[in-house]
Design a protein around this motif. Structure first.
Motif, PDB file in Angstrom:
ATOM      1  N   PHE A 134     -23.988 115.674  60.868  1.00  0.00           N
ATOM      2  CA  PHE A 134     -24.414 116.798  61.702  1.00  0.00           C
ATOM      3  C   PHE A 134     -25.766 116.457  62.326  1.00  0.00           C
ATOM      4  O   PHE A 134     -26.572 115.728  61.744  1.00  0.00           O
ATOM      5  N   ASN A 135     -25.994 116.971  63.531  1.00  0.00           N
ATOM      6  CA  ASN A 135     -27.225 116.723  64.291  1.00  0.00           C
ATOM      7  C   ASN A 135     -27.375 115.252  64.699  1.00  0.00           C
ATOM      8  O   ASN A 135     -28.489 114.737  64.829  1.00  0.00           O
ATOM      9  N   VAL A 136     -26.258 114.581  64.890  1.00  0.00           N
ATOM     10  CA  VAL A 136     -26.269 113.213  65.394  1.00  0.00           C
ATOM     11  C   VAL A 136     -25.120 113.049  66.389  1.00  0.00           C
ATOM     12  O   VAL A 136     -24.117 113.762  66.323  1.00  0.00           O
ATOM     13  N   HIS A 166     -32.733 120.751  61.623  1.00  0.00           N
ATOM     14  CA  HIS A 166     -32.594 120.006  62.877  1.00  0.00           C
ATOM     15  C   HIS A 166     -32.515 118.498  62.681  1.00  0.00           C
ATOM     16  O   HIS A 166     -32.167 117.779  63.614  1.00  0.00           O
ATOM     17  N   HIS A 167     -32.851 118.012  61.493  1.00  0.00           N
ATOM     18  CA  HIS A 167     -32.730 116.566  61.284  1.00  0.00           C
ATOM     19  C   HIS A 167     -31.290 116.203  60.911  1.00  0.00           C
ATOM     20  O   HIS A 167     -30.492 117.083  60.549  1.00  0.00           O
ATOM     21  N   PRO A 168     -30.919 114.916  60.959  1.00  0.00           N
ATOM     22  CA  PRO A 168     -29.552 114.512  60.613  1.00  0.00           C
ATOM     23  C   PRO A 168     -29.196 114.893  59.178  1.00  0.00           C
ATOM     24  O   PRO A 168     -30.023 114.799  58.260  1.00  0.00           O
ATOM     25  N   SER A 177     -29.552 113.830  67.596  1.00  0.00           N
ATOM     26  CA  SER A 177     -29.449 114.824  68.667  1.00  0.00           C
ATOM     27  C   SER A 177     -29.261 116.211  68.068  1.00  0.00           C
ATOM     28  O   SER A 177     -28.136 116.687  67.930  1.00  0.00           O
ATOM     29  N   PRO A 178     -30.365 116.857  67.671  1.00  0.00           N
ATOM     30  CA  PRO A 178     -30.266 118.211  67.112  1.00  0.00           C
ATOM     31  C   PRO A 178     -29.564 119.155  68.065  1.00  0.00           C
ATOM     32  O   PRO A 178     -29.843 119.176  69.263  1.00  0.00           O
ATOM     33  N   ARG A 179     -28.657 119.928  67.500  1.00  0.00           N
ATOM     34  CA  ARG A 179     -27.906 120.867  68.320  1.00  0.00           C
ATOM     35  C   ARG A 179     -28.640 122.196  68.450  1.00  0.00           C
ATOM     36  O   ARG A 179     -29.423 122.566  67.594  1.00  0.00           O
ATOM     37  N   SER A 180     -28.350 122.924  69.523  1.00  0.00           N
ATOM     38  CA  SER A 180     -28.929 124.261  69.654  1.00  0.00           C
ATOM     39  C   SER A 180     -28.242 125.184  68.660  1.00  0.00           C
ATOM     40  O   SER A 180     -27.096 124.967  68.274  1.00  0.00           O
ATOM     41  N   HIS A 181     -28.954 126.206  68.257  1.00  0.00           N
ATOM     42  CA  HIS A 181     -28.435 127.141  67.269  1.00  0.00           C
ATOM     43  C   HIS A 181     -28.182 128.470  67.965  1.00  0.00           C
ATOM     44  O   HIS A 181     -29.102 129.245  68.226  1.00  0.00           O
ATOM     45  N   LEU A 182     -26.932 128.720  68.283  1.00  0.00           N
ATOM     46  CA  LEU A 182     -26.578 129.883  69.076  1.00  0.00           C
ATOM     47  C   LEU A 182     -25.981 130.982  68.203  1.00  0.00           C
ATOM     48  O   LEU A 182     -25.282 130.713  67.229  1.00  0.00           O
ATOM     49  N   ALA A 183     -26.267 132.215  68.548  1.00  0.00           N
ATOM     50  CA  ALA A 183     -25.703 133.346  67.820  1.00  0.00           C
ATOM     51  C   ALA A 183     -24.225 133.494  68.152  1.00  0.00           C
ATOM     52  O   ALA A 183     -23.805 133.226  69.273  1.00  0.00           O
ATOM     53  N   PRO A 184     -23.401 133.919  67.184  1.00  0.00           N
ATOM     54  CA  PRO A 184     -21.993 134.161  67.458  1.00  0.00           C
ATOM     55  C   PRO A 184     -21.825 135.367  68.372  1.00  0.00           C
ATOM     56  O   PRO A 184     -22.728 136.181  68.532  1.00  0.00           O
TER      57      PRO A 184
END
Length: 498
Positions: free
Chosen positions: A54-56, A132-134, A200-207
């Protein structure tokens, strides 16, 4: 090789306290590095192929992508409160020492419970805790190869993936900062200052539902109060119409009192109404208890300072100056004189006195917060003396019994439900866990009586006076189970939660 790393790391942490200057401490760290390099260099094993990351943008390899970096491996499991305490410590270090400066942090998820092995659940935890890290879902492969023995553990690898230091437990921000500074300086000619494009940290979006990882709910008359934990706020909902009537908190994480629009929370969990006008909130990652005044539309802090504490007794300072440790669940005693707190981080049950009172031969002044049950050791230990008993990450509380004569405790890490008698504080088991107080791996999914019944990391519990039964959120089994307190039995066959 790891035996030497363990030995030198233990010696280092002990000897650093005797050195006053930072430069002297740095030289001692570098002396340890030289000792390790003079021994036989044995590189850390690499990550297995076909693991989920995750985050990669692609799976990372220690030998391919990170051979010229300082790598901090955080061995964690997402249900462990002590592992969660390490995350903000690591975040501070990541902000100070970036990837371009040579430090790469990797979360190595090593599951304890069966449910934690699921990559889907790991991914949800990464989002929930804003990591946010791998992160790699490694099972126990690297754990076993590097001889890790407890959660959390941090291993620091130097260039060439050579293990240099290992620190166990939490609270190592200062010493880790020192070790990283000294190690980066020692290997300054070998460490690359380039970025790692694969991270590549992903954005954290609300459902789309508008809620993000809702933690707890509480009901008073027609008021339904929801801890919208991922959004760091509370929502007051009309239980008849389902409409949100009031939003409490601006939605940004932080610790700030004031009006409903300007107040800030940080991953709030347990909720307890005092009456129609006042509710208390366990503001978990702020290590605080907040009070919501619906008449004045104000939020105030009634216990905690915003900083994590290691006090196992309390009571020496007013509650607003008392450091707490991850308060999670709340419940009031029948006379509403004490707000009981499931202090998940210190593995205890605390109490905030709303009036001067005496409980279990202990006098508590109004406005003070004290430990009432649990030694602070992480165990599943029952005892007629509350301070000799021990809990393992207590998370949920409920007033229960036909005469409201006890408090039920969802004791997550022991996978059990326990109870505390209100008249004398005696702690005993209800269902789950096992008789050996040190065995925190007695989990499963089985109906039965007492320790024959098996749960898996229950998070919360409630009591129905109408039915004379308790209900437990058997979280990692994805079930709601009913509990008969007279028979000490649990049953889940009719209580699946889809």
């Amino acid at each position: 090789m790891m035996d030497l790393v363990y030995e030198l790391s233990a010696d280092l942490t002990e000897n650093l306290a005797d050195i006053e200057s930072r430069q002297g401490k740095i030289l001692l760290v570098q002396k340890c590095i030289k000792q390790l390099l003079n021994a036989k260099d044995v590189a850390s094993p690499d990550f297995r192929e076909a693991l989920e990351w995750f985050n990669v943008s692609q799976p990372l390899s220690l030998r391919k992508h990170l051979k010229d970096k300082l790598v901090l491996l955080d061995f964690f499991t997402y249900c462990c409160i002590n592992c969660l305490h390490v995350l903000p410590e690591i975040k501070k270090l990541e902000e100070k020492y970036t990837v371009e400066q040579g430090l790469v942090v990797i979360g190595v998820h090593s599951a304890k419970f069966d449910a934690e092995k699921s990559s889907k659940n790991v991914e949800a935890a990464v989002l929930r805790h804003e990591i946010h890290h791998p992160v790699v879902n490694d099972g126990m492969n690297l754990w076993n190869q590097l001889q890790i023995s407890c959660w959390p553990s941090i291993v620091l690898l130097g260039p060439g993936n050579i293990p240099l230091f290992i620190l166990m437990g939490e609270g190592h921000t200062v010493i880790l900062d020192l070790i990283i500074e000294a190690t980066l300086d020692f290997f300054k000619d070998k460490i690359s200052m380039k970025s790692v494009p694969e991270i590549s940290p992903r954005s954290h979006l609300a459902p789309s539902s508008g809620l993000l990882f809702p933690g707890r709910v509480a009901v008073f008359e027609k008021k339904l109060l929801i801890a919208d934990s991922g959004h760091h706020r509370l929502l007051l909902v009309n239980s008849s119409t389902g409409q949100v009537e009031v939003k409490i908190g601006c939605g940004d994480s932080g610790l700030k009192d004031g009006s409903f629009k300007e107040a800030k929370f940080f991953f709030p969990q347990g909720i307890q109404f005092l009456n129609a006008d006042v509710a208390f909130v366990a503001d978990t990652e702020n290590h605080a208890i907040r009070m919501i005044d619906f008449k004045k539309c104000l939020v105030s802090t009634v216990a905690g300072t915003g900083e994590i504490g290691n006090d196992r007794a309390g009571g020496s300072v007013p509650a607003t100056k008392q450091q707490l440790n991850s308060p999670w669940g709340l419940v009031l005693n029948p006379k509403k004189k004490i707000l009981f707190i499931a202090m998940a981080g210190s593995h205890q049950i605390w109490g905030l006195a709303l009036e001067d009172t005496k409980l279990w031969k202990k006098s508590v002044k109004q406005g003070y917060c004290v430990a009432l049950a649990g030694s602070g050791r992480e165990e599943n230990r029952n005892n007629s003396y509350p301070h000799i008993a021990a809990f393992a990450q207590p998370s949920g509380l409920a007033l229960s019994g036909k005469n409201s004569d006890c408090i039920l405790v969802a004791d997550s890490e022991s996978s059990s439900v326990r109870k505390i008698l209100l008249d004398d504080g005696a702690v005993s088991g209800v269902v789950g866990g096992e008789k050996n107080p040190n065995n925190l791996f007695a989990f499963g999914d089985k109906d039965g009586k007492s320790t024959e019944a098996k749960l898996q990391h229950p998070i919360d519990v409630c009591w129905s006076s109408k039915l004379g039964l308790a209900f437990v959120a058997d979280t990692f089994n994805n079930k709601i189970k009913k509990i008969d307190l007279e028979k000490n039995t649990s049953q889940g066959a009719r209580w699946y939660f889809f």
